[in-house]
Enzyme design. Sequence first.
Site, PDB file in Angstrom:
ATOM      1  N   GLU A 174       0.850  -1.198   0.000  1.00  0.00           N
ATOM      2  CA  GLU A 174       0.000   0.000   0.000  1.00  0.00           C
ATOM      3  C   GLU A 174       0.887   1.249   0.000  1.00  0.00           C
ATOM      4  OE1 GLU A 174      -2.488   1.623  -0.723  1.00  0.00           O
ATOM      5  OE2 GLU A 174      -4.086   1.224   0.712  1.00  0.00           O
ATOM      6  N   ASP A 175       0.368   2.340  -0.516  1.00  0.00           N
ATOM      7  CA  ASP A 175       1.151   3.579  -0.516  1.00  0.00           C
ATOM      8  C   ASP A 175       1.134   4.246   0.854  1.00  0.00           C
ATOM      9  OD1 ASP A 175      -1.553   4.191  -0.689  1.00  0.00           O
ATOM     10  OD2 ASP A 175      -1.352   5.638  -2.314  1.00  0.00           O
ATOM     11  N   ASP A 215      -3.691   5.648   6.557  1.00  0.00           N
ATOM     12  CA  ASP A 215      -4.082   6.898   7.207  1.00  0.00           C
ATOM     13  C   ASP A 215      -5.064   6.570   8.345  1.00  0.00           C
ATOM     14  OD1 ASP A 215      -4.408   9.619   7.638  1.00  0.00           O
ATOM     15  OD2 ASP A 215      -5.743   9.918   5.935  1.00  0.00           O
ATOM     16  N   ASP A 260      -1.465  10.646  -5.512  1.00  0.00           N
ATOM     17  CA  ASP A 260      -2.044  11.686  -6.361  1.00  0.00           C
ATOM     18  C   ASP A 260      -2.862  12.706  -5.598  1.00  0.00           C
ATOM     19  OD1 ASP A 260      -4.310  10.014  -5.679  1.00  0.00           O
ATOM     20  OD2 ASP A 260      -5.377  10.938  -7.339  1.00  0.00           O
TER      21      ASP A 260
HETATM   22  P1  5GP Z   1      -7.249   5.287   4.917  1.00  0.00           P
HETATM   23  O1  5GP Z   1      -8.387   4.392   4.553  1.00  0.00           O
HETATM   24  O2  5GP Z   1      -6.161   4.596   5.707  1.00  0.00           O
HETATM   25  O3  5GP Z   1      -7.714   6.551   5.591  1.00  0.00           O
HETATM   26  O4  5GP Z   1      -6.635   5.843   3.591  1.00  0.00           O
HETATM   27  C1  5GP Z   1      -5.914   5.074   2.736  1.00  0.00           C
HETATM   28  C2  5GP Z   1      -5.919   5.702   1.362  1.00  0.00           C
HETATM   29  O5  5GP Z   1      -6.198   7.106   1.413  1.00  0.00           O
HETATM   30  C3  5GP Z   1      -4.581   5.567   0.723  1.00  0.00           C
HETATM   31  O6  5GP Z   1      -4.459   4.392   0.001  1.00  0.00           O
HETATM   32  C4  5GP Z   1      -4.515   6.790  -0.165  1.00  0.00           C
HETATM   33  O7  5GP Z   1      -5.100   6.499  -1.397  1.00  0.00           O
HETATM   34  C5  5GP Z   1      -5.367   7.822   0.526  1.00  0.00           C
HETATM   35  N1  5GP Z   1      -4.565   8.797   1.298  1.00  0.00           N
HETATM   36  C6  5GP Z   1      -4.460   8.927   2.647  1.00  0.00           C
HETATM   37  N2  5GP Z   1      -3.641   9.927   2.976  1.00  0.00           N
HETATM   38  C7  5GP Z   1      -3.193  10.449   1.810  1.00  0.00           C
HETATM   39  C8  5GP Z   1      -2.283  11.515   1.495  1.00  0.00           C
HETATM   40  O8  5GP Z   1      -1.688  12.209   2.328  1.00  0.00           O
HETATM   41  N3  5GP Z   1      -2.084  11.733   0.159  1.00  0.00           N
HETATM   42  C9  5GP Z   1      -2.685  11.016  -0.825  1.00  0.00           C
HETATM   43  N4  5GP Z   1      -2.398  11.326  -2.087  1.00  0.00           N
HETATM   44  N5  5GP Z   1      -3.544  10.018  -0.553  1.00  0.00           N
HETATM   45  C10 5GP Z   1      -3.782   9.727   0.747  1.00  0.00           C
END
Ligand code: 5GP
Length: 174
Positions: free
Chosen positions: A98-99, A102, A158
């Site tokens: 995963e990138d 969050d 992105d």
């Molecule tokens: P979560 O479900 O953990 O909140 O978010 C995961 C997804 O949110 C990541 O795979 C990514 O696509 C997006 N995301 C969360 N934080 C960032 C950020 O700082 N920048 C970008 N470009 N995408 C984010």
Amino acid sequence: MQQERLKVLLDEEILAQRVKAMGLEIREVYGDVPITVIAVLKGSFMFMADLVRAIGGDVKVEFLGVSSYHGGTRSTGAVKITQDLRHPIEGQHCLVVEDIVDTGLTMDYLRRLLEVRGPKSLRVATLLDKPINREIEVAVEFVGFSIPDEFVVGYGLDLGELYRNLPYIAVYTP
Ligand code: 5GP
């Protein structure tokens, strides 16, 4: 591209060094077994390309298309599978790449989605982690960098589909 809104957080050299180290660490944990690497698209495509080269040995590559952001800078928590895996993962040692993790909602959803398919093992590697935003506890075995609560772009990540091609990670200030 609005260059003035970008501030470099992790440059190319730091990324290359850390990804190389993660690859070695991952291969050491798995030993000699084949690994099925599952890249979560689109954000992890660049990280995954560098990581699999650093892991070495027998590696299969699969792609899972997920959309969780819908073009904005805040997580909605809603996860949509836009492209499923092409092959079964039953009995295989799987590593989800995963990138960024969050809130953890996306990874929690993906872990549950993949666990029911019967992999022999399932681990997660993320390039970036924003632990301060976690809304749900989720296991992440390999973390590249823990970063503060800022919106980042580049190296695959992105904003509205742009900035993915930057070779570094930058904080984006709206
Ligand atoms: P979560 O479900 O953990 O909140 O978010 C995961 C997804 O949110 C990541 O795979 C990514 O696509 C997006 N995301 C969360 N934080 C960032 C950020 O700082 N920048 C970008 N470009 N995408 C984010």
